[in-house]
Design an enzyme around this catalytic site. Structure first.
Site, PDB file in Angstrom:
ATOM      1  N   CYS A 133      81.027  11.991  14.666  1.00 44.30           N
ATOM      2  CA  CYS A 133      82.199  11.834  15.533  1.00 44.30           C
ATOM      3  C   CYS A 133      83.471  11.747  14.686  1.00 44.30           C
ATOM      4  O   CYS A 133      83.487  12.202  13.534  1.00 44.30           O
ATOM      5  CB  CYS A 133      82.028  10.602  16.437  1.00 44.30           C
ATOM      6  SG  CYS A 133      83.240  10.532  17.785  1.00 44.30           S
ATOM      7  N   ASP A 202      82.459   1.397  18.571  1.00 40.17           N
ATOM      8  CA  ASP A 202      83.312   1.091  19.726  1.00 40.17           C
ATOM      9  C   ASP A 202      83.168  -0.368  20.127  1.00 40.17           C
ATOM     10  O   ASP A 202      84.133  -1.008  20.518  1.00 40.17           O
ATOM     11  CB  ASP A 202      82.963   2.001  20.906  1.00 40.17           C
ATOM     12  CG  ASP A 202      83.487   3.403  20.643  1.00 40.17           C
ATOM     13  OD1 ASP A 202      82.784   4.163  19.953  1.00 40.17           O
ATOM     14  OD2 ASP A 202      84.610   3.704  21.062  1.00 40.17           O
TER      15      ASP A 202
HETATM   16  C1  RUB Z   1      85.002   7.726  19.307  1.00 42.47           C
HETATM   17  C2  RUB Z   1      83.944   6.987  18.560  1.00 42.47           C
HETATM   18  C3  RUB Z   1      84.338   6.395  17.245  1.00 42.47           C
HETATM   19  C4  RUB Z   1      84.729   4.913  17.475  1.00 42.47           C
HETATM   20  C5  RUB Z   1      85.408   4.320  16.259  1.00 42.47           C
HETATM   21  O1  RUB Z   1      84.622   8.036  20.631  1.00 42.47           O
HETATM   22  O2  RUB Z   1      82.837   6.803  19.016  1.00 42.47           O
HETATM   23  O3  RUB Z   1      83.277   6.433  16.339  1.00 42.47           O
HETATM   24  O4  RUB Z   1      85.616   4.819  18.564  1.00 42.47           O
HETATM   25  O5  RUB Z   1      86.619   4.989  16.035  1.00 42.47           O
HETATM   26  P1  RUB Z   1      85.682   8.751  21.601  1.00 42.47           P
HETATM   27  P2  RUB Z   1      87.804   4.327  15.176  1.00 42.47           P
HETATM   28  O6  RUB Z   1      86.139   9.997  20.906  1.00 42.47           O
HETATM   29  O7  RUB Z   1      84.890   9.050  22.837  1.00 42.47           O
HETATM   30  O8  RUB Z   1      86.810   7.786  21.847  1.00 42.47           O
HETATM   31  O9  RUB Z   1      87.193   3.960  13.873  1.00 42.47           O
HETATM   32  O10 RUB Z   1      88.823   5.423  15.059  1.00 42.47           O
HETATM   33  O11 RUB Z   1      88.295   3.149  15.924  1.00 42.47           O
END
Ligand code: RUB
Length: 332
Positions: A133, A202
């Site tokens: 991701c 998340d």
């Molecule tokens: C994004 C996702 C990321 C976490 C952490 O999902 O799963 O791994 O949110 O991100 P989506 P960060 O694209 O559905 O929002 O480290 O940038 O907070």
């Protein structure tokens, strides 16, 4: 009669919902920014009670945009808590919200940087890393480790159906990191080349289970099988206090049209399409969680919660907690 909200607030709420603004940290910072704008553009009666009611409405709107990342309500409660603590007229309350929102945004950005530094130390020299991701925090770890000369290359999954992996790939390329884009389904095939997996989160539950982009748990399973270590990089505002009393994290299901085009659905009316956006990786499949406070084993998630939410947990246990009280211990 409810006041009309500033266009920018609605744009932020819509941006989170439609994923123009995405990633748990960014969502949290955008929500804090929206609360700040709301305070600055308040045009209602000069009664503190009216201002608080209006801010509550904005807070609820923001929290309702996406259900899974606890960073969103945690950020909102953090900002809103100041309304409980501040006395005075509307001007004082506006100033307090603005300062509090700025403080959250600044400390969140600092946390991302700090996790980058702490996490990079955990990456071994010459490592081939796999990430999934797009996580700003995971990218921060990888970039910092690369600057330290430790990273040989990175495999970045596409992350169907939304292809957030392409953002990761682009950001790593811009930083000069050798990166290879792979389909999600090739993870197990490639795993023998991987030294370490680094992903974001998340929400982290009190037992150390990590909720992250769907597919993370499969990656962790493949890593476990191949004895590859899995690191989760996450700020402490991604820990969920309500999980201490057994609340489950709600997994978001997104529109089927993210998986298949509308005309395909129309042609196959009997086919059901499911699009879960997140999954849960049990703590047994995670080697460590890297926070801005330091590295912890997933089983120690409860310690972070006790440290950050200790006072509130007493109240949660007795069922007398409300969200603002909750927030107090989060940031003290
Ligand atoms: C994004 C996702 C990321 C976490 C952490 O999902 O799963 O791994 O949110 O991100 P989506 P960060 O694209 O559905 O929002 O480290 O940038 O907070």
């Amino acid at each position: 009669m409810s006041l009309e909200l500033d266009k920018r607030i609605l744009e932020i709420a819509d941006g989170i919902k439609t994923m123009r603004i995405r990633g748990a940290g960014k969502i949290a910072r955008a929500a804090a920014e929206a609360l700040k704008i709301a305070a600055q553009t308040y045009k209602g009666p000069r009664e503190p009670v009216e201002f608080r009611r209006y801010m509550d409405r904005v807070a609820e709107l923001l929290i309702s945009t996406r259900p899974t990342a606890v960073s969103l309500p945690n950020a909102v409660y953090y900002v809103m808590y100041i309304l409980e603590k501040t006395e005075g007229g509307v001007d004082e309350l506006v100033d307090a919200v603005v300062r509090r929102a700025d403080e959250f945004i600044e400390s969140s950005l600092q946390a991302v940087k700090r996790i980058g530094e702490i996490g990079a130390r955990r990456i071994k020299s010459g490592a081939t890393v796999l990430t999934h991701c797009h996580s700003s925090v995971a990218v921060s770890v990888i970039k910092t480790a690369y600057e330290m000369g430790k990273i040989e290359k990175v495999y970045s999954t596409e992350t169907r159906p939304f292809y957030q992996g392409r953002i990761t790939t682009r950001q790593l390329l811009e930083a000069g990191v050798p990166v290879i884009q792979i389909p999600d389904s090739s993870v197990r095939y490639i795993m023998h080349e991987i030294d370490q997996v680094v992903v974001g989160a998340d929400t982290i539950a009190s037992n150390g289970a990590v909720v992250n982009k769907v597919g993370t748990s499969q990656i962790a399973l493949a890593a476990h099988e191949a004895r590859v270590r899995v690191f989760v990089a996450a700020e402490t505002y991604k820990f969920s206090p309500m999980t201490v009393i057994g609340e489950l994290v709600q997994i978001e299901f997104r529109p089927e049209t993210e998986i298949v085009p509308r005309d395909w659905i129309d042609k196959h009316p009997n086919v059901k399409v499911l699009n879960p956006a997140f999954d849960v990786t049990p703590p047994e499949y995670i080697d460590a969680i890297i926070t801005e406070e330091g590295v912890i084993p997933p089983q120690a998630a409860i310690l972070i919660l006790l440290e950050k939410f200790g006072w509130a947990l007493e109240k949660i246990k007795h069922g007398v907690i409300h969200r603002v009280e909750f927030e107090e211990s989060l940031h003290e």
